[in-house]
Design a protein around this motif. Structure first.
Motif, PDB file in Angstrom:
ATOM      1  N   SER A 147       0.829  -1.210   0.000  1.00 22.82           N
ATOM      2  CA  SER A 147       0.000   0.000   0.000  1.00 22.82           C
ATOM      3  C   SER A 147       0.861   1.256   0.000  1.00 22.82           C
ATOM      4  N   SER A 148       0.305   2.328  -0.530  1.00 25.12           N
ATOM      5  CA  SER A 148       0.989   3.615  -0.618  1.00 25.12           C
ATOM      6  C   SER A 148       0.837   4.365   0.699  1.00 25.12           C
ATOM      7  N   ASN A 159       7.077  10.111   0.110  1.00 29.80           N
ATOM      8  CA  ASN A 159       6.174   9.127  -0.473  1.00 29.80           C
ATOM      9  C   ASN A 159       6.847   7.766  -0.489  1.00 29.80           C
ATOM     10  N   CYS A 160       6.193   6.804   0.144  1.00 31.72           N
ATOM     11  CA  CYS A 160       6.772   5.478   0.345  1.00 31.72           C
ATOM     12  C   CYS A 160       5.745   4.404  -0.004  1.00 31.72           C
ATOM     13  N   ARG A 161       6.170   3.157   0.135  1.00 28.82           N
ATOM     14  CA  ARG A 161       5.281   2.025  -0.066  1.00 28.82           C
ATOM     15  C   ARG A 161       5.615   0.965   0.971  1.00 28.82           C
ATOM     16  N   ASP A 215       6.649  -2.236   2.220  1.00 26.25           N
ATOM     17  CA  ASP A 215       7.377  -3.353   1.622  1.00 26.25           C
ATOM     18  C   ASP A 215       7.078  -4.661   2.342  1.00 26.25           C
ATOM     19  N   TYR A 274       9.366   0.148   5.000  1.00 30.06           N
ATOM     20  CA  TYR A 274       9.085   0.916   3.794  1.00 30.06           C
ATOM     21  C   TYR A 274      10.097   0.555   2.710  1.00 30.06           C
ATOM     22  N   CYS A 307      11.576   8.063  -0.591  1.00 31.62           N
ATOM     23  CA  CYS A 307      11.327   7.584   0.770  1.00 31.62           C
ATOM     24  C   CYS A 307      12.583   7.679   1.619  1.00 31.62           C
TER      25      CYS A 307
END
Length: 268
Positions: free
Chosen positions: A142-143, A156-158, A160, A179, A185
């Motif tokens: 998810s973002s 801005n990350c995701r 992991d 992340y 990020c």
């Protein structure tokens, strides 16, 4: 680790630099974000909180101090101040705590200050709302956005994945969110305590707290992951936060922490 301000950092590399978010995502701004003298934080509210409840500021336990591995602080008097930001990252004024409601670095790395003003009073005086705490886990892939009040920067990350245990020096944290290590990020010192916001819901899902800076194994500034079977993995450059979905169960009427409440799993 413990990504509060340490040494000298070049503000020109970070202040006001906003990474580009995916077009479909909710773009976070600095509404509800605060700056501490050494860290970042946010005005947060559990979903069941009332407008008349004293507001809470969330940050890291290590932004209070480097706490003992098993230390827990509950309802300690405090007059700490916070700079409240508007959506553009400009100062709206100062908020002041009446107490450190809860803080620990055992199993997680979190602190909550109770303020002298209610959510309604903050809204009336500053026109600012609080960020709502989520009560479900973030999903892998998810973002998310890490919003730093200290640097006035949004990362801005995701998601992991998740670490069963995250070990750093004398501290062990459980079920930490990891992340993805990417150019947008690259959190730095001073981002400690920043809320981690899910871009689909706009709710807070974690609190940013550390990163493996140079590939070290389980040392200060270089946390390692430990699996349920005991396998140690080092992920150089990756960032971590502590999930908060379980914390609203510990916050009762009047935003008072009740560690014996049903469903509360915070250390005590």
């Amino acid at each position: 680790m413990l990504k509060r301000v340490a040494g000298t950092l070049l503000a020109a590399l970070s202040i006001g630099a906003l990474a580009t978010a995916p077009a479909h995502a909710i773009q976070a701004d600095f509404t509800g974000i605060v700056a501490l003298n050494n860290c970042s934080g946010s005005v947060v509210r559990p979903p069941a909180a009332k407008d008349t409840d004293p507001a809470l500021v969330m940050s890291n336990g290590h932004c209070v101090k480097f706490m003992g591995a098993n230390e827990v602080i509950l309802n300690q008097a405090s007059s700490r101040t916070f700079t409240l930001l508007n959506g553009a990252g400009q100062s709206l004024g100062t908020l002041r705590a009446t107490k450190l409601a809860y803080a620990t670095m055992k199993d997680t790395d979190v602190s909550f200050y109770q303020l002298s003003q209610t959510y309604a009073q903050i809204q009336q005086q500053f026109g600012s709302r609080a960020l709502v705490m989520n009560t479900t886990r973030p999903a892998a892939g998810s973002s998310i956005q890490v919003v730093s009040g200290y640097w006035k920067r949004i990362y801005n990350c995701r998601v992991d994945g998740f670490a069963y245990q995250l070990k750093e020096d004398v501290w062990t944290w459980r079920d930490s969110v990891r992340y993805a290590s990417q150019s947008t990020c690259n959190t730095i010192g001073g981002t400690s305590g920043s809320p981690v916001i899910d871009t689909a819901s706009g709710r807070v899902v974690a609190v940013n707290n550390t990163a493996n800076e140079s590939g070290g194994r389980c040392t200060l500034n270089n946390p390692c992951e430990v699996s349920q079977s005991g396998q140690v993995t080092v992920r150089s450059g990756y960032k971590y936060g502590q999930q908060i979905y379980n914390i609203p169960a510990c916050i009762g009427a009047g935003n008072q922490f009740t560690l014996t409440a049903a469903g509360c799993t915070l250390p005590r």
